[in-house]
Scaffold this active site. Structure first.
Site, PDB file in Angstrom:
ATOM      1  N   GLU A 243      40.805  17.931  54.477  1.00 37.41           N
ATOM      2  CA  GLU A 243      39.758  17.230  53.725  1.00 37.41           C
ATOM      3  C   GLU A 243      38.531  18.118  53.747  1.00 37.41           C
ATOM      4  OE1 GLU A 243      36.358  15.068  53.091  1.00 37.41           O
ATOM      5  OE2 GLU A 243      37.092  14.035  54.873  1.00 37.41           O
ATOM      6  N   CYS A 277      30.507  14.431  52.864  1.00 36.48           N
ATOM      7  CA  CYS A 277      31.255  15.141  51.823  1.00 36.48           C
ATOM      8  C   CYS A 277      31.338  14.342  50.528  1.00 36.48           C
ATOM      9  CB  CYS A 277      32.637  15.508  52.326  1.00 36.48           C
ATOM     10  SG  CYS A 277      33.593  14.103  52.917  1.00 36.48           S
TER      11      CYS A 277
END
Length: 474
Positions: A243, A277
């Site tokens: 990720e 993020c």
């Protein structure tokens, strides 16, 4: 470090100082682990794995649920530690501890959901069974922005699936992983099932990734780090769950609820000082509402409080000096190329901000989609805005990126909403709301934002490998 149930140091004198980003003070030291430490941790995990996998899944679930309870009982202590080493306001740190509990509890609920399939065979007296098995040793590499939640997000499902775990606690924010490991001991999780090593990613992380007994690597971090792990894992044909970074577009059309969109844009940009993020990294505003939106957004950004994170302001410091310098360099490059400064926040260096790493909210307006602040992940309290003529232009600009993690869209138009999932190339889309994943969903990136994903049944399935059995009894 916790390796095989033993708390050990590394080489004599090999220490890394851990800093409080709010005032530059050193709050502690950790061992600077070595490749030998990494090898010992993987060996301990491998030794413990068969016995852990042999336990009924519900028993593993009880142990993980007990860990969640212990985290909850120490919540304020954990939140204070998060704030001291990472810098997020104490209220947001409490929210992170709540996420740790939620991730672990949700994982424990999956103990009775390890399922396979029986498929009809073409042959007589035969059936086809699809079974699920653990990978063995899972290595977890976590980012510094949510050190406790990201560790729990990976540890919970990995353990429920029957894997054992080696965590490399990020050197900037290492204490949360160590704290959770200590609570795991109290929860009765056997020695070697959870191991935590500390040190530099380039040394310890690489050794963990390349170790022949590592079965699965799950990592949350930057795109650059993900590429390095991808290369390091290639020779061993390792299974990866990555990720990585994001560059989330925030699209606001002319029919949107402007006040709701502004509130969501503020939350999605400035929470954790923009160090998420999934943050709102670039705004595409329909030209008919751009003036109204920007006026309200700038006013809301200017009103945010910044200060000692233990007093629970809206924003704390950036996590480190190099991270602050990176944000400043991106803004400087954008301004040099013609970006208009709508709110000049920038670095704060005087008075209460004399020590620490402070950056105030900054809002820019750019004319095109190739500005540095549009193309690079800022990961800080800076956001550019672009005016667009229509929905098609907004989607085109939003998709003009290598990233594909998260996106936002605000519109009341049903046709646009139905088109969005087919035309917006991101793994996670927030429609008429701010960011914030839920435990039962699936958090995954497309493109350069990663491989695989986390959370829910699809994330859990990533910690199990499939085996096909042709069972003939003829």
């Amino acid at each position: 470090m916790l390796i095989g149930g033993q708390w050990i140091a590394s080489r004599p004198g090999a220490l890394i100082e851990v800093e409080n980003p709010a005032d530059d003070t050193i709050i502690g030291t950790i061992p600077e682990g070595s490749t030998e430490d990494a090898a010992r941790a993987v060996a301990a995990a491998r030794k413990a794995q068969p016995g852990w996998a042999a336990r009924p899944a519900v028993e593993r679930g009880r142990a993980v649920r007990k860990l969640a309870q212990l985290v909850g009982a120490r919540a304020e202590e954990l939140a204070t530690l998060i704030t001291r080493e990472q810098g997020k306001p104490i209220g947001q740190a409490r929210g992170e501890v709540g996420a740790v509990v939620g991730f672990l509890e949700h994982a424990a609920e999956g103990a009775r959901r390890i399922e396979g399939d029986i498929i009809a065979s073409d042959n007589p007296d035969e059936e086809i069974q699809i079974r699920r098995h653990p990978y063995g040793v899972v290595v977890g590499l976590t980012a510094w922005n949510y050190p406790a939640a990201l560790a729990a997000r990976k540890i919970g499902p990995a353990l429920i699936a029957g894997n054992t775990f080696v965590l490399l606690a990020h050197e900037i924010t290492p204490f949360l992983g160590l704290f959770i490991a200590a609570l795991a001991e109290q929860a009765g999780i056997p020695a070697g099932v959870i191991n935590v090593v500390t040190g530099r990613g380039a040394v310890v992380g690489r050794a963990l990734v390349e170790h022949p007994d590592t079965g699965l690597i799950t990592m949350t971090g930057s795109n650059r780090a993900g590429r390095e792990i991808f290369r390091s894992a290639a020779d061993g044909m390792k299974v990866l769950r990555l990720e990585l970074g994001g560059k989330a577009p925030f699209i606001v059309m002319e029919d949107a609820d402007i006040d709701k969109a502004v509130a969501a844009a503020v939350t999605a940009r400035y929470t954790n000082c923009g160090q998420i993020c999934t943050c709102n990294e670039r705004m595409y505003l329909h030209r008919d509402i751009a003036d109204e939106f920007l006026e309200k957004f700038v006013a809301a950004s200017r009103a945010l409080t910044i200060g000692d994170p233990m007093t629970d302001p809206d924003m704390g410091p950036k996590v480190s000096g190099p991270e602050l310098d990176k944000v400043k360099s991106i803004v400087d490059a954008a301004v040099a190329e013609g970006a208009e400064v709508l709110l000049e926040g920038g670095p704060l260096t005087e008075g209460a901000y004399l020590r620490g790493h402070w950056y105030a909210p900054t809002v820019l307006e750019v004319k095109n989609n190739d500005s540095p602040v549009i193309e690079q992940e800022v990961f800080g309290p800076v956001v550019p805005a672009v005016r667009v003529a229509d929905f098609d232009t907004a989607l085109q600009m939003a998709n003009d990126t290598d990233y594909g993690l998260s996106a936002y869209i605000f519109t009341q138009n049903h046709r646009r909403l139905m088109q969005t999932p087919y035309r917006l190339n991101f793994g996670e889309i927030y429609v008429n709301r701010a960011n914030g994943e839920q435990f039962q969903a699936f958090h995954n990136g497309w493109g350069h934002s990663g491989l695989g994903g986390e959370d829910g049944k699809y994330g859990f399935d990533g910690y199990l490998r499939k085996q096909t059995l042709y069972m003939n009894w003829g």
